[in-house]
Motif scaffolding. Structure first.
Motif, PDB file in Angstrom:
ATOM      1  N   ARG A 206     -22.684  25.708 -19.555  1.00  0.00           N
ATOM      2  CA  ARG A 206     -21.341  25.212 -19.890  1.00  0.00           C
ATOM      3  C   ARG A 206     -20.378  25.480 -18.761  1.00  0.00           C
ATOM      4  N   SER A 207     -19.193  24.943 -18.897  1.00  0.00           N
ATOM      5  CA  SER A 207     -18.203  25.144 -17.843  1.00  0.00           C
ATOM      6  C   SER A 207     -17.663  26.563 -17.842  1.00  0.00           C
ATOM      7  N   ASP A 208     -17.833  27.290 -18.950  1.00  0.00           N
ATOM      8  CA  ASP A 208     -17.357  28.682 -18.948  1.00  0.00           C
ATOM      9  C   ASP A 208     -18.472  29.641 -18.538  1.00  0.00           C
ATOM     10  N   ASP A 209     -19.556  29.096 -17.969  1.00  0.00           N
ATOM     11  CA  ASP A 209     -20.672  29.892 -17.461  1.00  0.00           C
ATOM     12  C   ASP A 209     -21.538  30.536 -18.529  1.00  0.00           C
TER      13      ASP A 209
ATOM     14  N   ASN B 174     -10.410  21.047  -6.505  1.00  0.00           N
ATOM     15  CA  ASN B 174     -11.611  20.297  -6.881  1.00  0.00           C
ATOM     16  C   ASN B 174     -11.522  18.869  -6.417  1.00  0.00           C
TER      17      ASN B 174
END
Lengths: 256, 341
Positions: A206-209, B174
Motif C-alpha cells: 500500500r501507499s502507507d508501506d 513527485n
C-alpha cells in the motif's frame, strides 16, 4: 450558461463527481462560486454519519469537511475504528483496529504481543510471536456503509524481520453473518510472494508501506442489515506461523 | 394542486379550455389548460389570482423572463406528453431520452426556463444531461463548450490544487520526478522507434537505387514517404534527415527534435521537424489542468527543486544524475531519491 443562476449550476455540478467539481472551480468566476458552495459538497458528504461521529472543528465549509475526511481519517468507537471518505465518490471507508478483531490466542502473551508502531493508525497492532492456530476474524455492521456500493475488505499487515510459515496460501472468507456458512468455500490468498504456489488474491504493497490482501467483496444495498464477517485463517497445516504484524481490516469501495 | 382545488375548477370548465400565457417579449399564446397546469408556477398563478387569470388575451399570465417562446413551446411539448396519466414509466423514460437530445446552448436555456417555471422533473432531466456533458472535461474544454469567460486570475486557478493535495511539497516533487522520468522514457522510446521505422520505410528498390547512385531519387521518395507517414501518424515524433553520403552507403538518421532543446547535430535536408508531444495522460491529467496551467506549475516545480538545493544534470542524451535531498514533513526527516526507471 451565463444566464443560469448559480443555484442551477450548483445543482448540475452536484450531479457530477468531486473531481469534476474541483476542476470546475478553475473554469470561471461564476462556476467557482457554484463549485465551492456548500450545496454541492453537502451532496457528496454522506447522508448518514456513524453515531459517534463529530465533525472536526475549524473547518469553514462543507468542501473543507469533505477533504478533511478524505485525507485525515477520524477515530471512532473508542479509537478502534477509523472513518474516512473515498475521494472520487464520497463513499464511506472504515478500518478496524487489530484490537477490534477477534484473534484467537491474541490475549496470550506467549503467542501474540501488542505493540505500538509509529506508522500505525491505532495505538496498538498485533505482532505474532508464534502460533499454530491462526484465526483472525472481524465483524462490521453493514449499515455503517454507503448504499449501492461494492465494497472489498482487506487485511492490512506487515512482516517483522523473521516471518515463517506463510509461504503457502491461507484461507480468507467474507460472509454475511447469519447466512449459511457451511456451503461457502473460503478462498485461498497468498500473503507472501511465492511463485509456483500462489493462488487467488495476492498481497499488495500500500501507499502507507503496509501490505494488504483482499479477503472478499460484497455489495451493500439500501436497507441491508446485519453484520459482515471477514476472516483469515490457517489452522490446517501442522506447523507454526511467526512474524506477522496485523494492523487491522480495512473496508473500502472497489473502484472501477 | 389539492383534490379540493380540482373539484372547484372542474365543474366550471367542462369543455376543453385554454389558458393564455405571455412571455417576456410580449408575445401571447393560448395553451390547453391541462398542459399548462402541469407547470407548478402557472398552476400557482391561476390559483392565486382566481379563476379569471389567463382566461383571455387581456389577462394572460406573465411568464418569468427566462422563458422565451422557443423554450416555452419545448416545455409545453414536454408537459403535453407527461400530463397524460396512462403512460408507463418506460414510455416516459424513452420519451425523455429523445427529448433531451439538443445542442448545449438550448439545453442551458431549457434548464433555466424549467427552473423558473419550477417544473422539477424537467429541471432534473436537463441538469443531468448538462452534468453528463461536464463530466471528465478540463476547465478549458468546459469554457469552450459553454462560452464562459476566462475571468479567474492565475493564482485563483491554482487554489483548487491546494485543497486536493495532502502534502503539497511532496506532490510537487513527485510531479517533477514524473516529468523527468517521462521525458527520459520518451527519448528512449524514440530511439528505439527510429531503428524500426528505418527498417520498415526503406523498400528494396529504394536501397538498390541509392546504392546505384541515384541519390536525388532517394531524397524524393523519402520526402514523399515522409509526407505519407505524416498523414498517417497522429503523433508527430521524428524528423527525417539524410545523412551525408560520403561512405556511399545509405543511412537515414532519424532525429528527434526534443522540446527540451536537444541539439540535432546533423544538417536537416527536410524542412519539417516534428516536435515531441509532451502532454499526455500521466499523473498530470489526474488534476485536470489545462496545458497553460501545467506549464506554469512545471516552472514552479523546477524553481522549488532548485530552492531545495537539488541539482539536475541534464544534457541531451545523457543520463541524469540521481539526486538526494531531504525534507521535513511533520517533524520527521525523510530522504527522497530520484529513481531512474
Amino acid at each position: 450558461m451565463n444566464n443560469l443562476p448559480e443555484d442551477c449550476i450548483a445543482k448540475i455540478l452536484s450531479l457530477t463527481s468531486p473531481r469534476d467539481v474541483c476542476r470546475s472551480s478553475a473554469v470561471s468566476r461564476c462556476f467557482r462560486s457554484a463549485a465551492d458552495s456548500d450545496h454541492v459538497w453537502n451532496h457528496f458528504l454522506p447522508s448518514e454519519f456513524p453515531e459517534d461521529f463529530r465533525a472536526p472543528e475549524g473547518l469553514p465549509t462543507k468542501k473543507h469537511l469533505f477533504f478533511s475526511l478524505v485525507h485525515n481519517p477520524l477515530l471512532l468507537h473508542d479509537s478502534q475504528l477509523s472513518f474516512s471518505l473515498e475521494r472520487s465518490t464520497g463513499n464511506k471507508c472504515y478500518m478496524m483496529a487489530a484490537r477490534a478483531l477477534n484473534i484467537t490466542w491474541g490475549h496470550d502473551q506467549r503467542y501474540w504481543q501488542w505493540i505500538s508502531l509509529p506508522d500505525a493508525r491505532f495505538k496498538e497492532v498485533a505482532a505474532l510471536k508464534m502460533v499454530w492456530w491462526l484465526d483472525i476474524t472481524g465483524k462490521i455492521n453493514i449499515s455503517l456503509l454507503s448504499d449501492d456500493t461494492l465494497y472489498a475488505a482487506y487485511l492490512v499487515f506487515k512482516w517483522n524481520l523473521d516471518p515463517y510459515g506463510f509461504r503457502q496460501p491461507v484461507e480468507a472468507s467474507l460472509v454475511l453473518a447469519g447466512t449459511e456458512h457451511d456451503d461457502v468455500q473460503p478462498s485461498m490468498v497468498s500473503l507472501m510472494h511465492n511463485p509456483g504456489s500462489e493462488q487467488g488474491q495476492r498481497a499488495e504493497l500500500r501507499s502507507d508501506d503496509w501490505y494488504e490482501v483482499q479477503l472478499g467483496q460484497f455489495f451493500k444495498r439500501r436497507g441491508d442489515m446485519g453484520e459482515i464477517e471477514m476472516s483469515l485463517k490457517e489452522t490446517k497445516r501442522p506447523f507454526e506461523k511467526k512474524g506477522l504484524i496485523v494492523h487491522g481490516i480495512e473496508i473500502r469501495p472497489v473502484l472501477p | 394542486m389539492s383534490e379540493a382545488d380540482m373539484a372547484i375548477i372542474k365543474p366550471e370548465m367542462m369543455m376543453k379550455s385554454y389558458i393564455w400565457l405571455e412571455t417576456a417579449d410580449g408575445s401571447i399564446q393560448q395553451v390547453e389548460q391541462e398542459v399548462a397546469m402541469y407547470c407548478p408556477m402557472i398552476c400557482h398563478e391561476v390559483l392565486q389570482k382566481g379563476l379569471g387569470a389567463g382566461s383571455s388575451k387581456n389577462c394572460a399570465i406573465s411568464l418569468p423572463q427566462r422563458v422565451n417562446p422557443a423554450m416555452l413551446s419545448l416545455i409545453l411539448d414536454y408537459c403535453r406528453f407527461h400530463q397524460v396519466p396512462g403512460r408507463s414509466n418506460k414510455e416516459r423514460k424513452v420519451h425523455d431520452e429523445k427529448f433531451i437530445r439538443m445542442d448545449t446552448k438550448r439545453l442551458c436555456e431549457l434548464a433555466s426556463a424549467a427552473d423558473s417555471l419550477q417544473l422539477k422533473p424537467l429541471v432534473d432531466l436537463s441538469s443531468r444531461a448538462l452534468a453528463r456533458i461536464i463530466e471528465g472535461k478540463t476547465p478549458e474544454e468546459i469554457r469552450e463548450i459553454f462560452h464562459l469567460p476566462d475571468d479567474l486570475t492565475e493564482e485563483e486557478k491554482l487554489e483548487p490544487l491546494k485543497n486536493l493535495m495532502d502534502d503539497p511539497r511532496i506532490r510537487l516533487l513527485n510531479r517533477l520526478y514524473a516529468k523527468k522520468r517521462k521525458e527520459l522514457k520518451e527519448r528512449e522510446k524514440l530511439k528505439g522507434k527510429e531503428v524500426e521505422e528505418r527498417v520498415d520505410e526503406r523498400s528494396v528498390d529504394d536501397l538498390l537505387s541509392f546504392i546505384n547512385g541515384k541519390d536525388h531519387k532517394v531524397v524524393k521518395t523519402s520526402k514523399s514517404k515522409k509526407k505519407n507517414k505524416k498523414r498517417k501518424e497522429h503523433k508527430n515524433k521524428v524528423s527525417h534527415n539524410l545523412h551525408s553520403k560520403q561512405q556511399g552507403t545509405q543511412s537515414v538518421v532519424d532525429e528527434t527534435a526534443s522540446s527540451l532543446g536537444g541539439v540535432s547535430n546533423l544538417p536537416s535536408i527536410e524542412d519539417d521537424i516534428f516536435s515531441l508531444k509532451t502532454d499526455s495522460e500521466d499523473g498530470y491529467m489526474d488534476d485536470g489542468m489545462d496545458p497553460a496551467l501545467r506549464e506554469m506549475l512545471d516552472r514552479e516545480v523546477e524553481d522549488f527543486a532548485r530552492r531545495l538545493n537539488s541539482s539536475w544534470v541534464l544534457s541531451s542524451g545523457q543520463e541524469r544524475q540521481p539526486v538526494h535531498f531531504s525534507i521535513n514533513g511533520n517533524g520527521a526527516t525523510r530522504r527522497l531519491t530520484a529513481i531512474d526507471d
